[in-house]
Design a protein around this motif. Structure first.
Motif, short mmCIF file in Angstrom:
data_model
loop_
_atom_site.label_atom_id
_atom_site.label_comp_id
_atom_site.label_asym_id
_atom_site.label_seq_id
_atom_site.Cartn_x
_atom_site.Cartn_y
_atom_site.Cartn_z
N ILE A 230 0.83 -1.21 0.00
CA ILE A 230 0.00 0.00 0.00
C ILE A 230 0.86 1.26 0.00
O ILE A 230 0.37 2.36 -0.20
CB ILE A 230 -0.99 -0.04 1.20
CG1 ILE A 230 -2.24 0.76 0.89
CG2 ILE A 230 -0.35 0.45 2.48
CD1 ILE A 230 -3.50 0.08 1.28
N GLY A 231 2.17 1.08 0.20
CA GLY A 231 3.09 2.21 0.12
C GLY A 231 3.21 2.73 -1.31
O GLY A 231 3.69 3.85 -1.53
N CYS A 232 2.82 1.91 -2.28
CA CYS A 232 2.85 2.34 -3.69
C CYS A 232 1.46 2.28 -4.32
O CYS A 232 1.13 3.09 -5.18
CB CYS A 232 3.77 1.44 -4.51
SG CYS A 232 5.52 1.67 -4.15
N HIS A 233 0.68 1.25 -3.94
CA HIS A 233 -0.62 1.00 -4.58
C HIS A 233 -1.77 1.54 -3.74
O HIS A 233 -1.64 1.65 -2.52
CB HIS A 233 -0.86 -0.51 -4.72
CG HIS A 233 0.04 -1.17 -5.69
ND1 HIS A 233 -0.21 -1.17 -7.04
CD2 HIS A 233 1.20 -1.87 -5.53
CE1 HIS A 233 0.75 -1.85 -7.67
NE2 HIS A 233 1.62 -2.28 -6.78
N THR A 234 -2.92 1.74 -4.40
CA THR A 234 -4.16 1.91 -3.65
C THR A 234 -4.93 0.59 -3.70
O THR A 234 -4.79 -0.19 -4.64
CB THR A 234 -5.07 3.01 -4.26
OG1 THR A 234 -5.19 2.79 -5.66
CG2 THR A 234 -4.52 4.39 -4.00
N LEU A 235 -5.74 0.37 -2.67
CA LEU A 235 -6.66 -0.76 -2.65
C LEU A 235 -8.03 -0.18 -2.33
O LEU A 235 -8.22 0.39 -1.26
CB LEU A 235 -6.24 -1.77 -1.58
CG LEU A 235 -7.04 -3.08 -1.58
CD1 LEU A 235 -6.79 -3.88 -2.84
CD2 LEU A 235 -6.69 -3.91 -0.36
N LEU A 236 -8.94 -0.24 -3.28
CA LEU A 236 -10.25 0.39 -3.17
C LEU A 236 -10.11 1.87 -2.78
O LEU A 236 -10.81 2.36 -1.90
CB LEU A 236 -11.13 -0.37 -2.16
CG LEU A 236 -11.35 -1.84 -2.49
CD1 LEU A 236 -12.20 -2.52 -1.43
CD2 LEU A 236 -11.98 -2.03 -3.86
N GLY A 237 -9.16 2.52 -3.42
CA GLY A 237 -9.01 3.96 -3.25
C GLY A 237 -8.10 4.42 -2.13
O GLY A 237 -7.68 5.55 -2.08
N GLU A 238 -7.77 3.49 -1.19
CA GLU A 238 -6.93 3.85 -0.06
C GLU A 238 -5.49 3.47 -0.34
O GLU A 238 -5.22 2.35 -0.76
CB GLU A 238 -7.36 3.08 1.20
CG GLU A 238 -8.68 3.51 1.77
CD GLU A 238 -8.58 4.82 2.54
OE1 GLU A 238 -7.50 5.14 3.05
OE2 GLU A 238 -9.60 5.52 2.59
N GLY A 239 -4.56 4.36 -0.08
CA GLY A 239 -3.16 4.03 -0.24
C GLY A 239 -2.42 5.10 -1.01
O GLY A 239 -2.84 6.25 -1.05
N ALA A 240 -1.30 4.69 -1.65
CA ALA A 240 -0.46 5.66 -2.34
C ALA A 240 -0.74 5.63 -3.84
O ALA A 240 -1.16 4.61 -4.38
CB ALA A 240 1.01 5.34 -2.07
N TYR A 241 -0.48 6.75 -4.48
CA TYR A 241 -0.83 6.90 -5.90
C TYR A 241 0.35 6.71 -6.83
O TYR A 241 0.42 7.30 -7.89
CB TYR A 241 -1.48 8.27 -6.12
CG TYR A 241 -2.80 8.40 -5.40
CD1 TYR A 241 -3.91 7.69 -5.83
CD2 TYR A 241 -2.92 9.20 -4.28
CE1 TYR A 241 -5.12 7.78 -5.17
CE2 TYR A 241 -4.14 9.30 -3.61
CZ TYR A 241 -5.22 8.59 -4.06
OH TYR A 241 -6.42 8.68 -3.41
N PHE A 242 1.32 5.89 -6.40
CA PHE A 242 2.51 5.68 -7.24
C PHE A 242 2.25 4.62 -8.30
O PHE A 242 2.78 4.68 -9.40
CB PHE A 242 3.68 5.27 -6.33
CG PHE A 242 4.96 5.02 -7.06
CD1 PHE A 242 5.73 6.10 -7.52
CD2 PHE A 242 5.43 3.73 -7.29
CE1 PHE A 242 6.91 5.87 -8.20
CE2 PHE A 242 6.62 3.51 -7.97
CZ PHE A 242 7.37 4.59 -8.42
N ALA A 243 1.44 3.64 -7.95
CA ALA A 243 1.26 2.46 -8.80
C ALA A 243 -0.24 2.16 -8.94
O ALA A 243 -1.06 2.71 -8.20
CB ALA A 243 2.01 1.29 -8.19
N PRO A 244 -0.61 1.26 -9.87
CA PRO A 244 -2.03 1.06 -10.16
C PRO A 244 -2.89 0.63 -8.96
O PRO A 244 -2.41 -0.02 -8.05
CB PRO A 244 -2.02 -0.06 -11.21
CG PRO A 244 -0.65 -0.06 -11.79
CD PRO A 244 0.26 0.44 -10.73
#
Ligand code: HEC
Length: 144
Positions: free
Chosen positions: A62-76
């Motif tokens: 989650i440091g790079c990805h979002t999961l259902l909108g929550e998380g970081a916006y670096f990766a898909p």
């Protein structure tokens, strides 16, 4: 209605408005508390999915990805990656496994995590589980 805006009118708007929004807040809170358990797909929560969630947390996905909108916006966004990858956990496993250790020059790339087969299967099962949560149509499109 009188032409003059009196103190008592202002007070009524203030208290009336406060009561209205407190009631609205309580009603929405009640509705959320009632609806959430139905939307969560408990039945699909297996030991493997739980292990996958641990793998997800320990590696800070989650440091790079979002999961259902929550998380970081670096990766898909990964809430619907299972569907994006053709409803295939094997495709997810193959993707994570095949990340080059040295990265991909000139663009964002995902690290190689050297996960065991069990961990790979588990994190893919976790992503499948996430894709099956009723998130009211979120993410809005298949690209995430
Ligand atoms: C350092 C940042 C970073 C971390 C941490 C990270 N990823 Fe990624 N991930 C990326 C990037 C960047 C991409 C897009 C890579 C590409 O297209 O080549 C990606 C792509 C993906 C994809 C494919 C998404 C798609 O739609 O193409 C999956 C699945 C995935 N990551 C899973 C994971 C999992 C599971 C973890 C944790 C174990 C994780 N990632 C941790 C950066 C990261």
């Amino acid at each position: 209605m009188s032409e003059v805006f009196t103190k008592s009118m202002a007070r009524n708007i203030y208290f009336g408005g406060s009561v209205f929004f407190v009631l609205l807040f309580l009603a929405l809170t009640f509705d959320t508390t009632r609806a959430t358990p139905e939307r969560d797909n408990h039945a699909a929560m297996t030991e493997q999915v739980a292990l996958g969630k641990r793998v997800w947390e320990e590696n800070d996905c989650i440091g790079c990805h979002t999961l259902l909108g929550e998380g970081a916006y670096f990766a898909p966004e990964l809430g619907n990656v299972y569907r994006r990858f053709g409803n295939s956990t094997d495709a997810i496993v193959a993707f994570i496994k095949s990340r080059p250790v040295e990265g991909i020059p000139g663009r964002r790339s995902m690290p190689q995590f050297n996960l065991s087969d069990e961990e790979l299967q588990a994190v893919a099962a976790f992503l499948k589980y996430a894709s099956e949560i009723d998130a009211a149509g979120w993410p809005p499109n298949i690209q995430g």
